[in-house]
Design an enzyme around this catalytic site. Sequence first.
Site, mmCIF file in Angstrom:
data_model
loop_
_atom_site.group_PDB
_atom_site.id
_atom_site.type_symbol
_atom_site.label_atom_id
_atom_site.label_comp_id
_atom_site.label_asym_id
_atom_site.label_seq_id
_atom_site.Cartn_x
_atom_site.Cartn_y
_atom_site.Cartn_z
ATOM 1 N N SER A 286 16.527 13.846 -0.260
ATOM 2 C CA SER A 286 17.258 13.407 0.373
ATOM 3 C C SER A 286 17.059 12.092 1.219
ATOM 4 O O SER A 286 16.061 12.246 1.638
ATOM 5 C CB SER A 286 18.084 13.980 1.303
ATOM 6 N N ARG B 262 0.830 -1.545 -0.092
ATOM 7 C CA ARG B 262 -0.184 -0.198 0.410
ATOM 8 C C ARG B 262 0.972 1.108 -0.103
ATOM 9 O O ARG B 262 1.007 2.749 -0.743
ATOM 10 C CB ARG B 262 -1.335 0.154 0.821
ATOM 11 N N GLU C 81 2.058 1.441 -3.394
ATOM 12 C CA GLU C 81 1.129 2.152 -3.862
ATOM 13 C C GLU C 81 1.018 3.967 -3.877
ATOM 14 O O GLU C 81 0.888 4.239 -5.437
ATOM 15 C CB GLU C 81 -0.164 1.045 -4.268
#
Length: 164
Positions: A130, A104, A107
């Site tokens: 960074s 997730r 995603e």
Amino acid sequence: MANEGRIATLDSTVADRLPVYSKLLFDGKAAKGLSFETIAKHLDRSEVACAALFYGQATASPEDIDRLSDLLEISKETLTTQMTGFPNRGQASPMPPVEPLIYRLYEIVQNYGYAYKAILNEKFGDGIMSAICFSTTVDKEVDEAGAPWVVITLKGKWLPFSRF
């Protein structure tokens, strides 16, 4: 559903991709029934940095090793020998991730990555955030209806691309 005092333990499906000391640390954590929050406070580090040590994704300082040894009752010599090398980051999970929670998060980057990039470029110029000069926190909020919400904060130094 509340956590009810449960703690994270070593997932056997990733154990073979982690450093040998990960099992020692997780076994000590489980034996004492300690959360990452509790261990992090003992180390004077963030929860995420603490968990990253357990997964071999962060460098342990001599102080971390001393404190982990004391807290988890693991030989300092063993931890020093095993934890003083350089981390081999990124080894714990296949890509794309298959563990649902990790997937997730992946995603989210897949769906919103270009939106993040566009907004960051507009605010900071051409560059990257960074992941070395970086910190992250995980918090829990509860809304008016009592539903829990996850708050993940990513804070990284902006690194502009150099002209050459």
